[in-house]
Design a protein around this motif. Structure first.
Motif, PDB file in Angstrom:
ATOM      1  N   HIS A   1      26.268  -1.255 -18.782  1.00  0.00           N
ATOM      2  CA  HIS A   1      27.348  -0.805 -18.109  1.00  0.00           C
ATOM      3  C   HIS A   1      28.044  -1.926 -17.650  1.00  0.00           C
ATOM      4  CE1 HIS A   1      24.637   2.501 -18.097  1.00  0.00           C
ATOM      5  NE2 HIS A   1      25.304   3.425 -17.349  1.00  0.00           N
ATOM      6  N   THR A   2      27.394  -3.095 -17.254  1.00  0.00           N
ATOM      7  CA  THR A   2      28.150  -4.263 -16.910  1.00  0.00           C
ATOM      8  C   THR A   2      28.827  -4.939 -17.633  1.00  0.00           C
ATOM      9  OG1 THR A   2      25.918  -4.782 -15.475  1.00  0.00           O
ATOM     10  CG2 THR A   2      27.491  -6.470 -15.907  1.00  0.00           C
ATOM     11  N   ARG A   3      28.580  -4.637 -19.111  1.00  0.00           N
ATOM     12  CA  ARG A   3      29.559  -5.464 -20.192  1.00  0.00           C
ATOM     13  C   ARG A   3      30.710  -4.575 -20.420  1.00  0.00           C
ATOM     14  NH1 ARG A   3      27.147  -9.115 -23.874  1.00  0.00           N
ATOM     15  NH2 ARG A   3      29.309  -9.017 -24.517  1.00  0.00           N
ATOM     16  N   VAL A   4      30.643  -3.347 -19.968  1.00  0.00           N
ATOM     17  CA  VAL A   4      31.971  -2.332 -20.362  1.00  0.00           C
ATOM     18  C   VAL A   4      32.867  -2.530 -19.173  1.00  0.00           C
ATOM     19  CG1 VAL A   4      32.419   0.066 -20.519  1.00  0.00           C
ATOM     20  CG2 VAL A   4      30.617  -0.746 -22.019  1.00  0.00           C
ATOM     21  N   ALA A   5      32.231  -2.471 -18.012  1.00  0.00           N
ATOM     22  CA  ALA A   5      33.226  -2.289 -16.888  1.00  0.00           C
ATOM     23  C   ALA A   5      34.087  -3.736 -16.476  1.00  0.00           C
ATOM     24  CB  ALA A   5      32.346  -2.056 -15.681  1.00  0.00           C
ATOM     25  N   SER A   6      35.147  -3.473 -15.891  1.00  0.00           N
ATOM     26  CA  SER A   6      36.030  -4.595 -15.784  1.00  0.00           C
ATOM     27  C   SER A   6      35.146  -5.552 -14.470  1.00  0.00           C
ATOM     28  CB  SER A   6      37.365  -4.014 -14.984  1.00  0.00           C
ATOM     29  OG  SER A   6      37.975  -3.199 -15.719  1.00  0.00           O
ATOM     30  N   LEU A   7      34.686  -4.995 -13.522  1.00  0.00           N
ATOM     31  CA  LEU A   7      33.799  -5.733 -12.706  1.00  0.00           C
ATOM     32  C   LEU A   7      32.422  -5.135 -12.464  1.00  0.00           C
ATOM     33  CD1 LEU A   7      36.442  -6.001  -9.810  1.00  0.00           C
ATOM     34  CD2 LEU A   7      35.624  -7.867 -11.321  1.00  0.00           C
ATOM     35  N   PRO A   8      31.294  -6.181 -12.164  1.00  0.00           N
ATOM     36  CA  PRO A   8      29.980  -5.663 -12.122  1.00  0.00           C
ATOM     37  C   PRO A   8      29.799  -4.576 -10.799  1.00  0.00           C
ATOM     38  CG  PRO A   8      30.119  -8.019 -11.552  1.00  0.00           C
ATOM     39  CD  PRO A   8      31.591  -7.500 -12.010  1.00  0.00           C
ATOM     40  N   PHE A   9      28.562  -4.423 -11.047  1.00  0.00           N
ATOM     41  CA  PHE A   9      28.041  -3.831  -9.545  1.00  0.00           C
ATOM     42  C   PHE A   9      28.069  -4.709  -8.251  1.00  0.00           C
ATOM     43  CE2 PHE A   9      25.605  -1.271 -12.688  1.00  0.00           C
ATOM     44  CZ  PHE A   9      25.483   0.067 -12.411  1.00  0.00           C
ATOM     45  N   SER A  10      28.612  -4.005  -7.292  1.00  0.00           N
ATOM     46  CA  SER A  10      28.701  -4.953  -5.865  1.00  0.00           C
ATOM     47  C   SER A  10      27.970  -4.071  -5.138  1.00  0.00           C
ATOM     48  CB  SER A  10      30.262  -4.995  -5.671  1.00  0.00           C
ATOM     49  OG  SER A  10      30.720  -3.776  -5.373  1.00  0.00           O
ATOM     50  N   GLY A  11      27.139  -4.961  -4.172  1.00  0.00           N
ATOM     51  CA  GLY A  11      26.405  -4.317  -3.022  1.00  0.00           C
ATOM     52  C   GLY A  11      27.358  -4.306  -2.046  1.00  0.00           C
ATOM     53  N   ASN A  12      26.841  -3.869  -0.732  1.00  0.00           N
ATOM     54  CA  ASN A  12      27.641  -3.948   0.706  1.00  0.00           C
ATOM     55  C   ASN A  12      28.639  -2.774   0.783  1.00  0.00           C
ATOM     56  OD1 ASN A  12      27.540  -5.521   2.934  1.00  0.00           O
ATOM     57  ND2 ASN A  12      29.702  -5.892   2.503  1.00  0.00           N
ATOM     58  N   ASN A  13      28.326  -1.780  -0.019  1.00  0.00           N
ATOM     59  CA  ASN A  13      29.243  -0.709   0.044  1.00  0.00           C
ATOM     60  C   ASN A  13      28.899   0.680   0.835  1.00  0.00           C
ATOM     61  OD1 ASN A  13      31.552  -1.549  -2.044  1.00  0.00           O
ATOM     62  ND2 ASN A  13      29.693  -1.765  -2.991  1.00  0.00           N
ATOM     63  N   LEU A  14      29.622   1.047   1.825  1.00  0.00           N
ATOM     64  CA  LEU A  14      29.290   2.538   2.437  1.00  0.00           C
ATOM     65  C   LEU A  14      29.810   3.505   1.459  1.00  0.00           C
ATOM     66  CD1 LEU A  14      30.200   1.271   6.006  1.00  0.00           C
ATOM     67  CD2 LEU A  14      27.600   1.489   5.136  1.00  0.00           C
ATOM     68  N   CYS A  15      29.024   4.382   1.429  1.00  0.00           N
ATOM     69  CA  CYS A  15      29.585   5.412   0.369  1.00  0.00           C
ATOM     70  C   CYS A  15      29.301   6.898   1.187  1.00  0.00           C
ATOM     71  CB  CYS A  15      28.870   5.879  -0.707  1.00  0.00           C
ATOM     72  SG  CYS A  15      28.795   4.176  -1.777  1.00  0.00           S
ATOM     73  N   GLU A  16      30.460   7.797   0.949  1.00  0.00           N
ATOM     74  CA  GLU A  16      30.342   9.317   1.565  1.00  0.00           C
ATOM     75  C   GLU A  16      30.571  10.269   0.718  1.00  0.00           C
ATOM     76  OE1 GLU A  16      32.684  11.730   5.111  1.00  0.00           O
ATOM     77  OE2 GLU A  16      33.132   9.503   4.945  1.00  0.00           O
ATOM     78  N   LEU A  17      29.711  11.101   0.386  1.00  0.00           N
ATOM     79  CA  LEU A  17      29.935  12.271  -0.687  1.00  0.00           C
ATOM     80  C   LEU A  17      30.893  13.149  -0.026  1.00  0.00           C
ATOM     81  CD1 LEU A  17      28.736  12.586  -3.546  1.00  0.00           C
ATOM     82  CD2 LEU A  17      26.968  13.969  -2.568  1.00  0.00           C
ATOM     83  N   LEU A  18      32.046  13.481  -0.521  1.00  0.00           N
ATOM     84  CA  LEU A  18      33.061  14.324  -0.299  1.00  0.00           C
ATOM     85  C   LEU A  18      32.657  15.684  -0.955  1.00  0.00           C
ATOM     86  CD1 LEU A  18      35.726  12.053   0.247  1.00  0.00           C
ATOM     87  CD2 LEU A  18      34.150  12.949   2.254  1.00  0.00           C
ATOM     88  N   ILE A  19      32.205  16.754  -0.371  1.00  0.00           N
ATOM     89  CA  ILE A  19      31.708  18.026  -1.366  1.00  0.00           C
ATOM     90  C   ILE A  19      33.143  19.026  -1.156  1.00  0.00           C
ATOM     91  CG2 ILE A  19      30.168  19.973  -1.501  1.00  0.00           C
ATOM     92  CD1 ILE A  19      28.105  17.903  -0.918  1.00  0.00           C
ATOM     93  N   ASP A  20      33.666  19.507  -2.018  1.00  0.00           N
ATOM     94  CA  ASP A  20      34.612  20.313  -1.984  1.00  0.00           C
ATOM     95  C   ASP A  20      36.077  19.963  -1.469  1.00  0.00           C
ATOM     96  OD1 ASP A  20      33.319  22.001  -3.514  1.00  0.00           O
ATOM     97  OD2 ASP A  20      32.441  23.267  -1.750  1.00  0.00           O
ATOM     98  N   GLY A  21      37.071  20.613  -1.694  1.00  0.00           N
ATOM     99  CA  GLY A  21      38.352  20.058  -1.247  1.00  0.00           C
ATOM    100  C   GLY A  21      38.719  19.674   0.189  1.00  0.00           C
ATOM    101  N   PRO A  22      38.436  20.603   1.159  1.00  0.00           N
ATOM    102  CA  PRO A  22      38.667  20.500   2.714  1.00  0.00           C
ATOM    103  C   PRO A  22      38.214  19.155   2.904  1.00  0.00           C
ATOM    104  CG  PRO A  22      38.034  22.630   2.225  1.00  0.00           C
ATOM    105  CD  PRO A  22      37.823  21.928   0.988  1.00  0.00           C
TER     106      PRO A  22
END
Length: 476
Positions: free
Chosen positions: A101-122
């Protein structure tokens, strides 16, 4: 009889022209082919039936994306800044665990990210509109489909307001997916100061040969604000994505909002597409640092037909092949190539819990039929196949063990793996993996598993149609 004889030179010239074009297409197919099976079929057709085959070759097989490759090779100042600012946040542990994955992607994995799963359109649309309205420097928006309905108009309102406030606002849309957009809609945005472009409008061959534009579409859905926040997932802009379609009803889809250095990688992806589409380099004010958090490790992976190798297929096959306990796949269109099928069968044979969730409803009948053929073959070999019953299923998700989750725009078909421009978010953090698992548990609860009785009771005519549709898998 004289008029008929006078046409012979024209017929001969017409035939000679088609054979000359057939030779050009054949040479190009030999030089740039990736699979021998497909190339042999094209070469035989070009030789024996040049007149109908040459136009079809231009529509489906002629691949000319040198312009995009040149853009990628020509690293702009924005891209250089992105690379430099991303480095302090690289997650070396995740990179070492997933080297492909690291070789394929433009940039590697980065830490320090806050993620929010947005389920469905609204949830997705409310989050994006709020993000646009609170932006202070730049807004980058890219969708495959933008409809000129109540949802599309709300997006236009938010973009024009920010542009009139002096922000750099860019809108990039696919000119086939969003072909219904009116000139009035686009003019309103431009008059307000929004920079607007279609993806392939600048490409000479794509623009002149209209039917050819069916292939090599930009299927990415990306929104970036301040290069600090990005939204990536399966939704487009339209009322059906909010569950307002009378035909489809509830629309099951997933987006993710990421705040942190991964947004820089999303900026890089958008910048490349923008420069290809417009010929102009974006000049953006990028954040120098990000607040330290206990956030997630995230990789942003753009893939597409300009890749030297089949990067998308390689990454997904690698993910499947690494699984020891679990592979859960959700896709609205399931028309996999032999490499994916082989990896899935091998996983099932080594005892991995392989589950595939597909829609019960159809929005593209040929793809839906081909999907049934592939899914029934997998189910007959012990792989668990489910059909989603609570509306239309459009999310694109993969979950591997307790180690990796992927959410983005990639469908499990040749079009996403090899033909279209796509983008995927990969997660290695336990928080996002747990949330993805909980979400998929809920999705499987609202689904019906294909069992042996259902397979045996399939009508013979349906099976014939499904298997016939499966033969078109390479172009679906």
């Amino acid at each position: 009889m004289e008029p008929s004889f006078s046409l012979l030179p024209l017929v001969a010239l017409f035939s000679l022209l088609f054979y000359a074009l057939a030779v050009i297409c054949a040479v190009r197919e030999i030089m740039y082919s990736r699979t021998s099976q497909g190339s042999i079929a094209w070469l035989l057709s070009l030789f024996f039936l040049p007149m109908p085959t040459v136009p079809l070759y231009f529509i489906f097989a002629w691949k000319r994306l040198d312009d995009y490759i040149e853009v990628r090779d020509d690293i702009s100042q924005v891209e250089t800044d992105v690379l430099n600012r991303h480095k302090p946040y690289v997650d070396n542990t995740a990179c070492s665990q997933w080297p492909v994955h690291t070789r394929v992607a433009s940039l590697p994995f980065s830490g320090n990210n806050l993620c929010e799963l947005l389920i469905d359109g609204p949830a997705m649309f409310a989050s994006i509109i709020e993000g646009i309205q609170t932006a202070e420097r730049h807004v980058l928006v890219q969708f495959f489909i933008i409809r000129e309905d109540s949802i599309g108009l709300k997006l236009a309102d938010a973009l024009t307001e920010r542009a009139e406030a002096g922000l750099c606002v860019c809108l990039l849309y696919d000119d086939i997916g969003s072909r219904s957009l009116s000139t009035q809609y686009l003019k309103r945005l431009r008059d307000a100061g929004v920079r607007v472009s279609a993806f392939n409008r600048r490409h000479r061959l794509m623009r002149i040969l209209g039917p050819m534009r069916l292939n090599y579409r930009n299927h990415r859905k990306v929104v970036v604000t301040e290069s600090k926040h990005c939204w990536i997932g399966g939704h487009n802009i339209g009322e059906e994505y909010l569950g307002l379609s009378g035909k489809f009803g509830h629309w099951r889809d997933t987006h993710v909002k990421v705040t942190g250095p991964a947004a820089l990688a999303a900026t890089l992806s958008f910048s490349e597409d923008w420069q290809f589409a417009t010929g102009k380099t974006l000049q953006l004010e990028l954040p120098s640092t990000f607040p330290r958090t206990d956030g997630e490790s995230v990789m942003v992976m753009p893939t597409g037909p300009a890749d030297i190798q089949e990067d998308c297929a390689i990454t997904f096959v690698e993910s499947i092949s690494r699984a020891k306990k679990r592979i859960w796949i959700v896709s609205p269109y399931f028309v996999p190539g032999i490499e994916v099928l082989t990896a899935l069968y091998a996983a099932a044979l080594r005892g991995v819990d392989v589950r595939i969730l597909l829609p019960e409803k159809a929005d593209h009948w040929l793809v839906w039929l081909a999907s049934y053929a592939h899914a029934d073959n997998l189910a007959s070999h012990g792989i668990r196949v489910y059909r989603y019953l609570e509306g239309f299923l459009h999310e694109k998700v993969i979950l591997i063990d307790e180690e990796l989750a992927g959410i983005g725009t990639v469908n499990f078909d040749n079009r996403s793996f090899n033909i279209n421009f796509e983008i995927t978010l990969w997660f290695t953090g336990q928080n996002m993996i747990r949330k993805t698992e909980e979400m998929l548990h809920q999705d499987f609860t609202g689904a019906r598993q294909t069992d042996r009785l259902e397979l045996n009771n399939r009508r013979y005519a349906f099976r014939v149609l499904a298997q016939a549709a499966r033969l078109f898998s390479p172009i679906l």
